[in-house]
Write a protein that holds these residues in place. Structure first.
Motif, PDB file in Angstrom:
ATOM      1  N   GLY A 139       8.779  -6.036   2.736  1.00 15.10           N
ATOM      2  CA  GLY A 139       8.668  -6.340   1.320  1.00 15.10           C
ATOM      3  C   GLY A 139       7.441  -5.703   0.707  1.00 15.10           C
ATOM      4  N   ARG A 140       6.341  -5.729   1.442  1.00 19.35           N
ATOM      5  CA  ARG A 140       5.105  -5.116   0.948  1.00 19.35           C
ATOM      6  C   ARG A 140       5.271  -3.600   0.826  1.00 19.35           C
ATOM      7  NH1 ARG A 140       0.048  -6.907   0.190  1.00 19.35           N
ATOM      8  NH2 ARG A 140       0.703  -8.970   0.891  1.00 19.35           N
ATOM      9  N   PHE A 141       5.913  -2.991   1.806  1.00 17.64           N
ATOM     10  CA  PHE A 141       6.168  -1.546   1.785  1.00 17.64           C
ATOM     11  C   PHE A 141       6.968  -1.163   0.547  1.00 17.64           C
ATOM     12  CE2 PHE A 141       8.675   2.187   2.911  1.00 17.64           C
ATOM     13  CZ  PHE A 141       7.755   3.022   3.535  1.00 17.64           C
ATOM     14  N   CYS A 142       8.006  -1.958   0.263  1.00 16.48           N
ATOM     15  CA  CYS A 142       8.840  -1.699  -0.920  1.00 16.48           C
ATOM     16  C   CYS A 142       8.044  -1.923  -2.200  1.00 16.48           C
ATOM     17  CB  CYS A 142      10.079  -2.592  -0.882  1.00 16.48           C
ATOM     18  SG  CYS A 142      11.160  -2.443  -2.315  1.00 16.48           S
ATOM     19  N   SER A 143       7.299  -3.014  -2.269  1.00 13.98           N
ATOM     20  CA  SER A 143       6.543  -3.346  -3.478  1.00 13.98           C
ATOM     21  C   SER A 143       5.521  -2.278  -3.836  1.00 13.98           C
ATOM     22  CB  SER A 143       5.832  -4.694  -3.309  1.00 13.98           C
ATOM     23  OG  SER A 143       6.751  -5.758  -3.265  1.00 13.98           O
ATOM     24  N   GLU A 144       5.007  -1.612  -2.843  1.00 13.75           N
ATOM     25  CA  GLU A 144       4.001  -0.576  -3.092  1.00 13.75           C
ATOM     26  C   GLU A 144       4.629   0.774  -3.436  1.00 13.75           C
ATOM     27  OE1 GLU A 144       1.487  -0.830   0.336  1.00 13.75           O
ATOM     28  OE2 GLU A 144       0.515  -2.685  -0.370  1.00 13.75           O
ATOM     29  N   GLY A 145       5.950   0.785  -3.623  1.00 14.73           N
ATOM     30  CA  GLY A 145       6.630   1.986  -4.081  1.00 14.73           C
ATOM     31  C   GLY A 145       6.824   3.048  -3.028  1.00 14.73           C
ATOM     32  N   LYS A 146       6.803   2.666  -1.755  1.00 12.34           N
ATOM     33  CA  LYS A 146       6.874   3.647  -0.680  1.00 12.34           C
ATOM     34  C   LYS A 146       8.295   3.949  -0.221  1.00 12.34           C
ATOM     35  CE  LYS A 146       2.324   2.271   1.106  1.00 12.34           C
ATOM     36  NZ  LYS A 146       1.605   1.679   2.264  1.00 12.34           N
ATOM     37  N   MET A 147       9.264   3.140  -0.639  1.00 11.05           N
ATOM     38  CA  MET A 147      10.637   3.360  -0.206  1.00 11.05           C
ATOM     39  C   MET A 147      11.288   4.446  -1.058  1.00 11.05           C
ATOM     40  SD  MET A 147      13.346   0.415   0.902  1.00 11.05           S
ATOM     41  CE  MET A 147      13.786  -0.185  -0.724  1.00 11.05           C
ATOM     42  N   LYS A 148      12.046   5.306  -0.438  1.00  9.57           N
ATOM     43  CA  LYS A 148      12.636   6.455  -1.126  1.00  9.57           C
ATOM     44  C   LYS A 148      13.626   6.024  -2.203  1.00  9.57           C
ATOM     45  CE  LYS A 148      14.809  10.918  -0.041  1.00  9.57           C
ATOM     46  NZ  LYS A 148      15.346  11.755   1.061  1.00  9.57           N
ATOM     47  N   GLY A 149      14.451   5.045  -1.891  1.00  9.62           N
ATOM     48  CA  GLY A 149      15.426   4.544  -2.857  1.00  9.62           C
ATOM     49  C   GLY A 149      15.015   3.194  -3.408  1.00  9.62           C
TER      50      GLY A 149
END
Length: 519
Positions: A139-149
């Motif tokens: 969740g933290r990885f996604c929240s920080e805008g690091k996920m490609k999609g």
């Protein structure tokens, strides 16, 4: 997603009209969206392509994935009945990385801390994005805008709906099972990694193009009961270990020892009693957290005092609910997920302890489901606001750290109660507006805090029943003001423009967007 088109949905939230290249329908209001068309159908299979002796065993998970045609851009699904003891999901994407496969979509029914190794696959492009709950580090990885999609969060029922309606096309479903036969019949009742049931994998088995069952306990045909039917399965795989039992279930699920949480439980149970909810033949649902467990114990005591019984309890089952059942206080447990060893034992031994699935319990695009039949449901929340809207996926700092689970689906109960502390870590729980909208306030009836209880103004009937109560009834605004006097008014989260994830409502429409957290 920062350059796409956005519209304001009925809840007043700006949401994208296209997500990961697919059109999206904005939230239209509770019960307003009407689906059209027919259910999705997987490819037609023929017995001519499968072993006549029913033996679908292949040598390894890698071999099964190769035979299933694993390639770039596919959607791969897994389930979470093993919770933090899952050993299979990470292996799937390790194999994909080894094969050089890219841009996969991971479609789990939930993720857990054990899935943190997925981050390296997200960073290297093996996984394009996740459509499922993202807890903790994911969740933290996604929240920080690091996920490609863009991540897509759905309830348990919403997940089944998305697959059934063809919104999500599963290319390969990998179903980890505690026990299976070579044909692919499987259940979660037996074996070293017994987890109770496999209902979250039902849609995957029914609608995926290819289905792989992985187990560490192969038994001769037939594996009964077959919670997953082998007629849906393409390949079976035997591995050394499918899950870590100590992290799947525990021998004891503990009630809360916190005085504040016990007070919340006592106040909630008293509210239900005085509101006339606890009657002969009533039904309830409560989670497996410490506060919810305590409420179940209070319900049990009230039923004994009144000489009454509950017709059914919707569950996550645990030893406390099993005790109620075996004491004759509950006629049926309708179990969606088993949380401890006693729940698993009971499901094996008791005919009235029934395994269910998101289709029967929660799917909103069906001809009714169990959720709306429950008299009272007890849920948690990370935040609520003065309009009784609820949030369960982000915290007040904007970080995405939890999944939805069945929370949205349970809001259709006849009475929805959220026992929540007035503040956590000096941060008020009741806000002017929730950081992320997960559930509309029109469906949330009562907020119970240790300093007072707020009844939704829509529920005048509940207010009338509590006219002479000793419970501290207050308005939601009074509770908010009281929290802010103690803690101060918290600052709004600092977010950018980029949408990193969206929250789907139970009907597949987009109820809110989650923005990148500014660090």
């Amino acid at each position: 997603m920062d350059n796409g088109k956005f519209v304001k949905n009925t809840a007043g939230r700006l949401v994208p009209v296209e997500i990961n290249g697919k059109p999206a329908q904005p939230f239209m209001g509770v019960g307003k969206y009407r689906p059209k068309g027919r259910k999705y159908g997987p490819p037609v299979a023929t017995c001519a392509d499968y072993p006549a002796d029913g033996n679908k065993l292949v040598p390894s998970l890698k071999e099964a994935l190769v035979r299933a045609g694993l390639q770039d851009g596919m959607t791969i699904s897994t389930h979470h009945h093993f919770r933090d003891g899952d050993l299979i999901a990470n292996q799937i994407f390790d194999i994909a990385a080894e094969m050089g496969v890219k841009d996969l979509i991971w479609f789990p029914s939930a993720s857990f801390p054990c899935h943190a190794p997925m981050i390296k696959h997200l960073e290297k492009g093996v996984i394009h994005h996740i459509e499922g709950s993202m807890n903790g580090q994911l969740g933290r990885f996604c929240s920080e805008g690091k996920m490609k999609g863009v991540g897509i969060l759905r309830s348990h029922g919403g997940r089944y709906q998305a697959v059934q309606d063809g919104e999500v096309h599963i290319d390969i479903a990998v179903i980890a099972a505690p026990t299976a036969d070579p044909f692919g019949n499987a259940n979660g009742l037996y074996g070293d990694a017994a987890c109770g049931l496999l209902g979250f994998a039902l849609a995957d088995s029914q609608y995926a193009d290819k289905v792989i069952v992985v187990t560490d306990n192969i038994i001769p045909f037939p594996c009964v009961p077959w919670q997953i039917q082998g007629n849906y399965v393409d390949y079976t795989v035997k591995v050394d270990k499918v899950g870590i039992p100590e992290k799947i279930v525990s021998g004891t699920t503990m009630v809360t020892k916190s005085p504040d949480r016990l007070l919340l439980s006592q106040m909630t149970a008293q509210f239900c009693q005085e509101a006339g909810i606890i009657q002969d033949g009533f039904s309830f649902q409560a989670g497996a957290g410490g506060t919810a467990l305590s409420i179940g114990i209070y319900f049990s005591e009230i039923l004994k005092q009144k000489g009454k019984k509950c017709r059914f309890a919707r569950a996550g089952s645990n030893k406390y609910l099993v005790n109620m059942f075996e004491e004759g206080l509950v006629d049926y447990i309708l179990d969606g997920q088993t949380f401890d060893l006693e729940g698993i034992r009971s499901m094996r031994e008791n005919m009235g302890h029934v395994d269910t699935s998101p289709f029967t319990s929660y799917n909103y695009h069906g001809k009714g489901n169990f959720a709306s039949m429950v008299d009272v449901v007890i849920l948690g929340a990370t935040e609520v606001d003065i309009s009784f809207n609820g949030n369960v996926v982000t915290h007040s700092d904007g970080y995405l750290l939890h999944g939805i689970g069945g929370w949205q689906n349970c809001l259709f109960s006849k009475c929805v109660i959220l026992p929540v502390p007035l503040f956590r870590n000096r941060i008020p729980i009741i806000k002017d507006q929730v950081t992320t909208l997960c559930g509309p306030g029109e469906l949330i009836d009562v907020i119970v805090t240790e300093r007072g209880i707020a009844i939704n103004p829509r529920r005048g009937d509940l207010k009338d029943r509590l006219k002479h109560t000793s419970l501290p009834l207050k308005s939601i605004e009074e509770l908010k003001n009281e929290a802010e006097k103690i803690c101060g008014k918290p600052a709004l989260p600092k977010t950018g423009k980029k949408v990193v994830a969206v929250v789907k409502w139970v009907d597949g429409t987009v109820i809110d967007s989650i923005k990148q957290v500014a660090r």
